[in-house]
Design an enzyme around this catalytic site. Structure first.
Site, PDB file in Angstrom:
ATOM      1  N   THR A 380       0.915  -1.113   0.000  1.00 27.37           N
ATOM      2  CA  THR A 380       0.000   0.000   0.000  1.00 27.37           C
ATOM      3  C   THR A 380       0.959   1.166   0.000  1.00 27.37           C
ATOM      4  O   THR A 380       2.156   0.975   0.103  1.00 27.37           O
ATOM      5  CB  THR A 380      -0.835  -0.117   1.289  1.00 27.37           C
ATOM      6  OG1 THR A 380      -1.608  -1.295   1.195  1.00 27.37           O
ATOM      7  CG2 THR A 380      -1.702   1.068   1.579  1.00 27.37           C
ATOM      8  N   THR A 398      -4.015   1.937  -2.248  1.00 24.66           N
ATOM      9  CA  THR A 398      -3.398   0.627  -2.425  1.00 24.66           C
ATOM     10  C   THR A 398      -3.974  -0.163  -3.582  1.00 24.66           C
ATOM     11  O   THR A 398      -5.100   0.074  -4.020  1.00 24.66           O
ATOM     12  CB  THR A 398      -3.581  -0.198  -1.125  1.00 24.66           C
ATOM     13  OG1 THR A 398      -2.810  -1.384  -1.204  1.00 24.66           O
ATOM     14  CG2 THR A 398      -5.029  -0.579  -0.885  1.00 24.66           C
ATOM     15  N   ASN A 400      -3.481  -3.418  -2.805  1.00 25.60           N
ATOM     16  CA  ASN A 400      -3.377  -4.507  -1.836  1.00 25.60           C
ATOM     17  C   ASN A 400      -1.998  -5.151  -1.943  1.00 25.60           C
ATOM     18  O   ASN A 400      -1.035  -4.588  -1.458  1.00 25.60           O
ATOM     19  CB  ASN A 400      -4.501  -5.531  -1.979  1.00 25.60           C
ATOM     20  CG  ASN A 400      -4.586  -6.416  -0.739  1.00 25.60           C
ATOM     21  OD1 ASN A 400      -4.085  -6.027   0.317  1.00 25.60           O
ATOM     22  ND2 ASN A 400      -5.177  -7.575  -0.839  1.00 25.60           N
ATOM     23  N   ASP A 422      -8.957  -8.915   1.027  1.00 22.82           N
ATOM     24  CA  ASP A 422      -9.175  -8.278   2.327  1.00 22.82           C
ATOM     25  C   ASP A 422     -10.532  -8.652   2.936  1.00 22.82           C
ATOM     26  O   ASP A 422     -10.814  -8.328   4.086  1.00 22.82           O
ATOM     27  CB  ASP A 422      -9.045  -6.752   2.222  1.00 22.82           C
ATOM     28  CG  ASP A 422      -7.596  -6.306   2.414  1.00 22.82           C
ATOM     29  OD1 ASP A 422      -6.754  -7.145   2.791  1.00 22.82           O
ATOM     30  OD2 ASP A 422      -7.306  -5.117   2.195  1.00 22.82           O
ATOM     31  N   SER A 451     -10.501  -2.777   5.653  1.00 27.42           N
ATOM     32  CA  SER A 451      -9.125  -2.326   5.462  1.00 27.42           C
ATOM     33  C   SER A 451      -8.448  -2.114   6.813  1.00 27.42           C
ATOM     34  O   SER A 451      -9.108  -2.048   7.852  1.00 27.42           O
ATOM     35  CB  SER A 451      -9.149  -1.006   4.696  1.00 27.42           C
ATOM     36  OG  SER A 451      -7.862  -0.447   4.628  1.00 27.42           O
ATOM     37  N   SER A 452      -7.120  -2.018   6.766  1.00 24.95           N
ATOM     38  CA  SER A 452      -6.371  -1.596   7.955  1.00 24.95           C
ATOM     39  C   SER A 452      -5.760  -0.215   7.750  1.00 24.95           C
ATOM     40  O   SER A 452      -5.005   0.263   8.604  1.00 24.95           O
ATOM     41  CB  SER A 452      -5.237  -2.584   8.242  1.00 24.95           C
ATOM     42  OG  SER A 452      -5.743  -3.855   8.504  1.00 24.95           O
ATOM     43  N   GLY A 472       1.438  -1.616   4.730  1.00 28.87           N
ATOM     44  CA  GLY A 472       1.874  -2.745   5.550  1.00 28.87           C
ATOM     45  C   GLY A 472       0.777  -3.728   5.902  1.00 28.87           C
ATOM     46  O   GLY A 472       0.943  -4.530   6.822  1.00 28.87           O
ATOM     47  N   GLY A 473      -0.378  -3.656   5.207  1.00 34.38           N
ATOM     48  CA  GLY A 473      -1.442  -4.627   5.478  1.00 34.38           C
ATOM     49  C   GLY A 473      -1.819  -4.585   6.943  1.00 34.38           C
ATOM     50  O   GLY A 473      -2.087  -3.517   7.512  1.00 34.38           O
TER      51      GLY A 473
HETATM   52  N1  GLY Z   1      -5.052  -3.866   1.515  1.00 38.80           N
HETATM   53  C1  GLY Z   1      -4.600  -3.546   2.799  1.00 38.80           C
HETATM   54  C2  GLY Z   1      -5.627  -2.855   3.628  1.00 38.80           C
HETATM   55  O1  GLY Z   1      -6.508  -2.212   3.112  1.00 38.80           O
HETATM   56  O2  GLY Z   1      -5.587  -2.958   4.817  1.00 38.80           O
END
Ligand code: GLY
Length: 570
Positions: A380, A398, A400, A422, A451-452, A472-473
């Site tokens: 991202t 992102t 992803n 996700d 999402s994070s 960083g997911g």
């Molecule tokens: N694709 C990572 C997030 O949205 O958390």
């Protein structure tokens, strides 16, 4: 005020904490970039420079953010995008008003709850991460246009001109970009439209070679001329659907035509005198960040020290509790009822604190989500912008995974995301970040996947103090947390704060992740004795932040050294 003084000028203390207390090699603390008028910090020099040029021409922070985002789509294609989605947090200095532009991707209308399961109910490997079925309906063109139209001062052709030029004329390939292409070359070769762009005679571009993207330049020109209609209803929409038909993807013309970006209220909380604004659902980022800060507020992290066994145990035990809640409660607010106010309340934190045992790791299988009271309706990229009036933008967007689904829309020259991963493909089973999701994040047509992403703004005494975010997911939330704590609790400047070694825990899997070669043998031994299962990672996150000196109003930019980050100011 004393604390602020420590933050801005506490270089010596922080250098002792980081470099003598915890890491292997002593060295000078890194210094932030300083500016008076405006600043852009992103993962790519060209993109930061484009943003600052827009500011110098009189554009505001939103104009600069939109220009930076379109540029990253050209110069940082592993995550910068028009085929993905994200969240843009905007705050105005004069009114103090803040909004969040939600341009998260959503599931196609033909998506089904169990679309990634075989007839035995097992997860089909790679289906949600690679290729056509992994692709969500993109949100970036709609989101950037909405932000610019409502809150910018310039036109799409003005802010997109630099990106179009870079796509048309090309730019010199850097070492990290070449290395990244090399890493993905094998997988690109499975997609002819992708290898035609990112490989030259089947090989990755080498450092110093010029990388041109004429199809992408044409696509960007169409968006600049016709607006997002070109993407969602016009020629680009037709090319996307043709690509879906070629590869067996689900996105239809109707899915594209019905896509909308939304303006949402940011989530708000406070931590030791700082106000925090961040991304609401469908990102879990803001809620989880506020929950973590509420839990940590009770402890004296400053005297525990940065990355000591005590401070690591505390953060990690809090993280397990918060990620357990994330899995249970968070999803798209248009589809599930999320107890946001309950989760981020101080009272809930008091309850959850009882579960924290600092002398020994609590195994994740002994942790479950809590019961908040109120119900109410690893690639991202993030950049931070502040303009001369103090308006601020924190944008995280992102595809992803790196280069998303790896599918380039033939003739249009851009990559599509693999954001469908996700969602929770099978409630209770991990996605590519090892994150477990529950029913709240199950797949449904037109639902946005959880999402994070955590684009975040901090205020001190009502004034802008920090703009921060990271890719960083699943590690996004804990990276933003650590940068904030590094500044507020550990007296680091913003450059030190983004550069400092990071740790991470996400409840499941039950691992305490740490960055390679950053914790001494003694610290690792103590953590093992406390019952943690340790796992080394090459790096965690790529955070880019701006700090405003409360006394002088000067801007300090911190670009993460883990990738190619650059802070540019004037
Ligand atoms: N694709 C990572 C997030 O949205 O958390």
């Amino acid at each position: 005020m004393q604390r602020t003084k420590t933050i801005i000028s506490g270089l010596i203390i922080a250098s002792l904490v980081i470099f003598i207390g915890n890491t292997i090699t002593p060295q000078e603390p890194p210094q932030p970039v300083q500016a008076t008028h405006g600043m852009v910090v992103s993962t790519n020099r060209l993109a930061s420079e484009v943003g600052v040029e827009i500011l110098k021409k009189g554009g505001n922070a939103v104009d600069a953010a939109v220009a930076t985002a379109f540029t990253l789509a050209v110069t940082h294609p592993s995550a910068g995008n028009i085929g993905g989605g994200g969240f843009m947090l905007i705050r105005w200095a004069d009114t103090g008003k803040a909004v969040l532009v939600d341009y998260r991707e959503e599931a196609p209308g033909r998506a089904e709850r169990d679309m990634y399961l075989d007839e035995k109910g097992e997860i089909i490997p790679d289906a949600s991460t690679l290729g056509y079925l992994a692709i969500g309906v993109p949100g970036t063109p709609a989101g950037l246009d909405l932000a610019l139209e409502r809150y910018g001062t310039m036109s799409l052709p003005q802010v997109m001109a630099p990106a179009i030029k870079l796509a048309e004329e090309g730019f010199e390939v850097t070492q990290p970009f070449s290395r990244s292409l090399e890493g993905y070359a094998k997988i690109f070769s499975r997609f002819p439209s992708t290898s035609a762009i990112f490989l030259k005679n089947g090989k990755p571009y080498q450092p110093g070679e010029v990388f041109r993207q004429p199809d992408l330049a044409r696509t960007l020109r169409l968006i600049a001329k016709e607006g997002p209609t070109a993407f969602y209803k016009g020629e680009i929409a037709r090319l996307i659907v043709q690509e879906m038909e070629r590869g067996g993807g689900l996105i239809t013309l109707e899915d594209l035509a019905s896509y909308q970006a939304y303006i949402r209220e940011p989530v708000r909380g406070n931590y030791r005198g700082y106000e925090i604004l961040s991304a609401p659902p469908p990102s879990s980022g803001g809620v989880a960040l506020l929950q973590l800060l509420n839990l940590l507020e009770e402890f004296d992290l400053s005297s525990m020290g940065h990355n000591t066994p005590e401070s690591i145990s505390l953060m990690v035990e809090a993280e397990k509790l918060v990620y357990a809640d994330r899995a249970e409660y968070l999803g798209d607010p248009r589809f599930v009822q999320i107890p946001v106010q309950g989760l981020i309340s101080k009272r809930y934190a008091e309850d959850r604190l009882k579960k924290i045992n600092l002398s020994h790791a609590t195994p994740s299988n002994q942790i479950t989500h809590g019961i908040p009271t109120l119900y109410e309706s690893e690639e991202t990229t993030h950049f931070s912008v502040v303009d001369s009036k103090g308006n601020a933008v924190a944008n995280t967007y992102t595809l992803n995974g790196g280069y998303g689904s790896k599918v380039v829309v033939e003739g249009a020259g851009f990559l599509l995301n693999n954001e469908m991963d996700d969602f929770s493909s099978k409630p209770g089973f991990p996605n590519m970040y090892g994150l477990i999701g529950g029913e709240a994040n199950a797949i449904a047509p037109h639902k946005r996947m959880l999402s994070s992403m955590t684009p975040t703004i901090l205020l001190k005494d009502g004034k802008l103090f920090m703009v921060i975010g990271t890719p960083g997911g699943s590690t996004i939330i804990t990276t933003v947390l650590q940068v904030i704590l590094n500044v507020i609790q550990h007296g680091m400047n913003i450059q030190q704060a983004v550069a400092a070694p990071r740790v991470h825990h996400q409840w499941t899997p039950d691992f305490l992740y740490y960055e390679r070669d950053t914790l001494s043998g003694e610290i690792l031994k103590t953590l093992l004795q406390r019952g943690y299962q340790l796992k080394e990672r090459r790096s965690i996150g790529d955070a880019h932040g701006i700090l405003v000196d409360p006394k002088t109003g000067k801007l300090w930019g911190g670009a993460d050294p883990r990738m190619d980050g650059v802070a540019v100011g004037y």
